[in-house]
Design a protein around this motif. Sequence first.
Motif, PDB file in Angstrom:
ATOM      1  N   ALA A  45       0.832  -1.212   0.000  1.00 30.84           N
ATOM      2  CA  ALA A  45       0.000   0.000   0.000  1.00 30.84           C
ATOM      3  C   ALA A  45       0.866   1.261   0.000  1.00 30.84           C
ATOM      4  O   ALA A  45       0.529   2.255  -0.650  1.00 30.84           O
ATOM      5  CB  ALA A  45      -0.938  -0.010   1.197  1.00 30.84           C
ATOM      6  N   ARG A  46       1.973   1.217   0.723  1.00 31.98           N
ATOM      7  CA  ARG A  46       2.892   2.384   0.748  1.00 31.98           C
ATOM      8  C   ARG A  46       3.493   2.630  -0.638  1.00 31.98           C
ATOM      9  O   ARG A  46       3.643   3.776  -1.063  1.00 31.98           O
ATOM     10  CB  ARG A  46       3.995   2.180   1.789  1.00 31.98           C
ATOM     11  N   LYS A  49       0.745   4.118  -2.813  1.00 32.67           N
ATOM     12  CA  LYS A  49       0.505   5.502  -2.390  1.00 32.67           C
ATOM     13  C   LYS A  49       1.531   6.446  -3.020  1.00 32.67           C
ATOM     14  O   LYS A  49       1.191   7.524  -3.518  1.00 32.67           O
ATOM     15  CB  LYS A  49       0.554   5.575  -0.860  1.00 32.67           C
ATOM     16  N   LYS A  50       2.793   6.019  -3.016  1.00 30.27           N
ATOM     17  CA  LYS A  50       3.877   6.836  -3.578  1.00 30.27           C
ATOM     18  C   LYS A  50       3.611   7.158  -5.056  1.00 30.27           C
ATOM     19  O   LYS A  50       3.715   8.300  -5.493  1.00 30.27           O
ATOM     20  CB  LYS A  50       5.208   6.075  -3.435  1.00 30.27           C
ATOM     21  N   PHE A  59      -6.325   7.088  -4.840  1.00 31.83           N
ATOM     22  CA  PHE A  59      -5.898   5.765  -4.358  1.00 31.83           C
ATOM     23  C   PHE A  59      -6.842   5.270  -3.269  1.00 31.83           C
ATOM     24  O   PHE A  59      -6.968   5.861  -2.210  1.00 31.83           O
ATOM     25  CB  PHE A  59      -4.451   5.844  -3.835  1.00 31.83           C
ATOM     26  N   VAL A  71      -1.589   4.625   5.646  1.00 35.31           N
ATOM     27  CA  VAL A  71      -0.865   5.105   4.461  1.00 35.31           C
ATOM     28  C   VAL A  71      -1.474   6.402   3.910  1.00 35.31           C
ATOM     29  O   VAL A  71      -1.018   6.931   2.915  1.00 35.31           O
ATOM     30  CB  VAL A  71      -0.805   4.041   3.331  1.00 35.31           C
ATOM     31  N   ASP A  72      -2.515   6.894   4.600  1.00 38.44           N
ATOM     32  CA  ASP A  72      -3.217   8.103   4.162  1.00 38.44           C
ATOM     33  C   ASP A  72      -3.728   7.966   2.722  1.00 38.44           C
ATOM     34  O   ASP A  72      -3.519   8.824   1.869  1.00 38.44           O
ATOM     35  CB  ASP A  72      -2.294   9.330   4.296  1.00 38.44           C
ATOM     36  N   ALA A  73      -4.411   6.846   2.484  1.00 45.32           N
ATOM     37  CA  ALA A  73      -5.055   6.639   1.174  1.00 45.32           C
ATOM     38  C   ALA A  73      -6.180   7.662   1.024  1.00 45.32           C
ATOM     39  O   ALA A  73      -6.617   8.262   2.008  1.00 45.32           O
ATOM     40  CB  ALA A  73      -5.615   5.223   1.092  1.00 45.32           C
ATOM     41  N   ASP A  74      -6.654   7.835  -0.199  1.00 41.74           N
ATOM     42  CA  ASP A  74      -7.745   8.796  -0.429  1.00 41.74           C
ATOM     43  C   ASP A  74      -9.071   8.271   0.091  1.00 41.74           C
ATOM     44  O   ASP A  74     -10.022   9.026   0.287  1.00 41.74           O
ATOM     45  CB  ASP A  74      -7.866   9.112  -1.924  1.00 41.74           C
TER      46      ASP A  74
END
Length: 199
Positions: A45-46, A49-50, A59, A71-74
């Motif tokens: 996931a990281r 995300k990048k 994302f 991961v602070d996804a959307d």
Amino acid sequence: MYVIISSNLIKKPLVEVLYDVIKGGADAIQLREKTMSDSEFLVVAREVKKVAVELKTIFMVNDRIEIAKKVDADGVHIGQSDIDINTARKILGHNKIIGVSTHNIFQARIAQQSGADYIGVGPVFPTTTKDYEPPVGLDYLRQVKKETTIPFVAIGGINFNNIHKVLHAGGKRVAICSAIISTENILSVTRSFKNLLMA
């Protein structure tokens, strides 16, 4: 265009697949890994995300809300048997996207009333990625178009042979998985789907 990424369906490195899909025109990507452990999923996931930040793409994480938060996804996409929308909101906050899978109009109405940002409508056609769910067909898609006001995404077994049926039934947004990520030339296949949707 919403592309679902599952590592067991891809034939080349994940980052390469992401670049091809996004450059081909995907507006959003969802990471769906049903069998991966949380620790493995977090690493993947990281990475996703990048790339999503770099290429300015939405994302979404499937099901695993704690990882979406880490991961602070959307946003997060949840199924009928997963966490409910209100709990998801409390965990993720009000500035994140919450999508919900629906298989009938009753579920669609509840998702809308509960504050979902969008709903998944499907599986429209038989699909190997979710073979335990019977296809709901195009009539349900037409019902959703008539009855709901939030965005909806047609999903399930969509490919070049049947996408015109989805568009014809009023589906303006489609989620595609294996018809894109399992192919040899992901970039051009994604682009072809995107062109059909734009047309």
